[in-house]
Motif scaffolding. Sequence first.
Motif, PDB file in Angstrom:
ATOM      1  N   UNK A 258       0.841  -1.191   0.000  1.00 48.22           N
ATOM      2  CA  UNK A 258       0.000   0.000   0.000  1.00 48.22           C
ATOM      3  C   UNK A 258       0.881   1.246   0.000  1.00 48.22           C
ATOM      4  N   UNK A 259       0.587   2.155  -0.940  1.00 46.65           N
ATOM      5  CA  UNK A 259       1.380   3.374  -1.089  1.00 46.65           C
ATOM      6  C   UNK A 259       0.524   4.589  -0.742  1.00 46.65           C
ATOM      7  N   UNK A 260       0.991   5.394   0.197  1.00 42.73           N
ATOM      8  CA  UNK A 260       0.266   6.599   0.573  1.00 42.73           C
ATOM      9  C   UNK A 260       0.661   7.773  -0.307  1.00 42.73           C
TER      10      UNK A 260
ATOM     11  N   UNK B  12      -0.559  14.793   7.328  1.00 41.88           N
ATOM     12  CA  UNK B  12      -0.636  13.597   8.162  1.00 41.88           C
ATOM     13  C   UNK B  12       0.079  12.406   7.549  1.00 41.88           C
ATOM     14  N   UNK B  13       0.894  12.659   6.515  1.00 44.58           N
ATOM     15  CA  UNK B  13       1.503  11.576   5.750  1.00 44.58           C
ATOM     16  C   UNK B  13       2.429  10.693   6.589  1.00 44.58           C
ATOM     17  N   UNK B  14       3.374  11.290   7.295  1.00 39.01           N
ATOM     18  CA  UNK B  14       4.338  10.510   8.078  1.00 39.01           C
ATOM     19  C   UNK B  14       3.668   9.808   9.261  1.00 39.01           C
TER      20      UNK B  14
ATOM     21  N   UNK C 190       3.739   5.670   9.886  1.00 39.63           N
ATOM     22  CA  UNK C 190       4.241   5.026  11.105  1.00 39.63           C
ATOM     23  C   UNK C 190       3.138   4.272  11.848  1.00 39.63           C
ATOM     24  N   UNK C 191       1.886   4.694  11.644  1.00 39.72           N
ATOM     25  CA  UNK C 191       0.751   4.013  12.276  1.00 39.72           C
ATOM     26  C   UNK C 191       0.328   2.763  11.511  1.00 39.72           C
ATOM     27  N   UNK C 192       0.918   2.548  10.312  1.00 41.74           N
ATOM     28  CA  UNK C 192       0.617   1.345   9.543  1.00 41.74           C
ATOM     29  C   UNK C 192      -0.537   1.463   8.580  1.00 41.74           C
ATOM     30  N   UNK C 193      -0.978   2.697   8.269  1.00 37.94           N
ATOM     31  CA  UNK C 193      -2.092   2.865   7.329  1.00 37.94           C
ATOM     32  C   UNK C 193      -1.683   2.406   5.930  1.00 37.94           C
ATOM     33  N   UNK C 194      -0.414   2.576   5.600  1.00 38.67           N
ATOM     34  CA  UNK C 194       0.141   2.090   4.336  1.00 38.67           C
ATOM     35  C   UNK C 194       1.611   1.739   4.563  1.00 38.67           C
ATOM     36  N   UNK C 195       2.239   1.164   3.539  1.00 42.21           N
ATOM     37  CA  UNK C 195       3.593   0.631   3.683  1.00 42.21           C
ATOM     38  C   UNK C 195       4.688   1.588   3.230  1.00 42.21           C
ATOM     39  N   UNK C 196       4.357   2.538   2.375  1.00 46.24           N
ATOM     40  CA  UNK C 196       5.360   3.473   1.866  1.00 46.24           C
ATOM     41  C   UNK C 196       4.674   4.763   1.427  1.00 46.24           C
ATOM     42  N   UNK C 197       5.415   5.852   1.482  1.00 42.83           N
ATOM     43  CA  UNK C 197       4.933   7.143   1.005  1.00 42.83           C
ATOM     44  C   UNK C 197       5.444   7.355  -0.416  1.00 42.83           C
ATOM     45  N   UNK C 198       4.534   7.643  -1.324  1.00 45.79           N
ATOM     46  CA  UNK C 198       4.890   7.974  -2.713  1.00 45.79           C
ATOM     47  C   UNK C 198       4.181   9.279  -3.023  1.00 45.79           C
ATOM     48  N   UNK C 199       4.742  10.386  -2.573  1.00 43.31           N
ATOM     49  CA  UNK C 199       3.987  11.635  -2.612  1.00 43.31           C
ATOM     50  C   UNK C 199       4.868  12.851  -2.860  1.00 43.31           C
TER      51      UNK C 199
ATOM     52  N   UNK D 116      10.876   7.202  -1.795  1.00 43.17           N
ATOM     53  CA  UNK D 116       9.755   6.546  -1.113  1.00 43.17           C
ATOM     54  C   UNK D 116      10.022   6.554   0.387  1.00 43.17           C
ATOM     55  N   UNK D 117       9.098   7.095   1.153  1.00 39.80           N
ATOM     56  CA  UNK D 117       9.228   7.099   2.606  1.00 39.80           C
ATOM     57  C   UNK D 117       8.839   5.740   3.176  1.00 39.80           C
ATOM     58  N   UNK D 118       9.648   5.228   4.111  1.00 41.75           N
ATOM     59  CA  UNK D 118       9.451   3.881   4.652  1.00 41.75           C
ATOM     60  C   UNK D 118       9.577   3.878   6.163  1.00 41.75           C
TER      61      UNK D 118
END
Length: 281
Positions: A30-32, A77-79, A83-92, A240-242
């Motif tokens: 999942x990518x945020x 609220x991306x980071x 960290x809360x597990x809403x998605x696996x990586x940030x692609x933004x 990608x933020x992880x």
Amino acid sequence: MMRLTSLAALAAAAFLIVAPAQAALKKTILLGTEGAYAPWNMTDASGKIIGFEVDLAADLCARMKVECKFVAQDWDGMIPALTAGKFDAIFAGMSITDERLKKIDFSLAYANSPNGFTALSKGPLADLPGTGDVVNITKEPEKAQKAIDAMKPLLKGKTVAVQGSTTNANFIDQYFKGLVETREYKTIEQHDLDLSAGRVDATFANRAPLTDEKSKDARKDFKLVGTYFVGGVLGRGVGAGLRKGDTELKDAFDTAIKAAIADGVVKKLTEKYFGFDITPK
């Protein structure tokens, strides 16, 4: 024979050590993303998220042999959502900075676009010094400071718009605090509207979104002005933020990004969406 048997046993043991790490990569990632940062990521009329990062992710995930799905998330609220597990990586379109690295990890950079001022083409900042130049703050600090100082007289007392919680906001705070009035906005669309209406004198933003064809009419009276910058407080490119410690996913993204840069996919996609190449150098 005993030596060969021992070598075989060691090889088998090594495979067992590696196998769990490979198996740890989920089949669906999942990518945020924001869905409001054209052409990096945007939402079409049907509500579908599209854009440069969507096409790039499709290529990277195919290389990784996983399925990737995008999840819409407000930028500020991306980071916390990652960290809360809403998605696996940030692609933004998120820049890699030392401050963010305290909270999350990043893949290798997959793009690096300069940042700078935009003003009305017939406004008082239309001839801001340095237009057309791009300076790397990290590699050319003296040249960067000289370019910043050259722009200060015209910017003094002006109102500059930035998207909040971004490296662009940090840049203005570091180099122009007390000289300009800074207004922070939730999205770049919002600060563009205020620039069009004359409620602010300039915006400071990433150059790439200004080339988005779908927003061309809305920005027809805009002009890129002054020197544009990369590096320094603006970060080390977009990655990608992880989550911290997610080494398997980081390794997978790094390998895929290297391959996509090497075979020209990143160049092709950046030229398609931005009109120029922003492949990390």
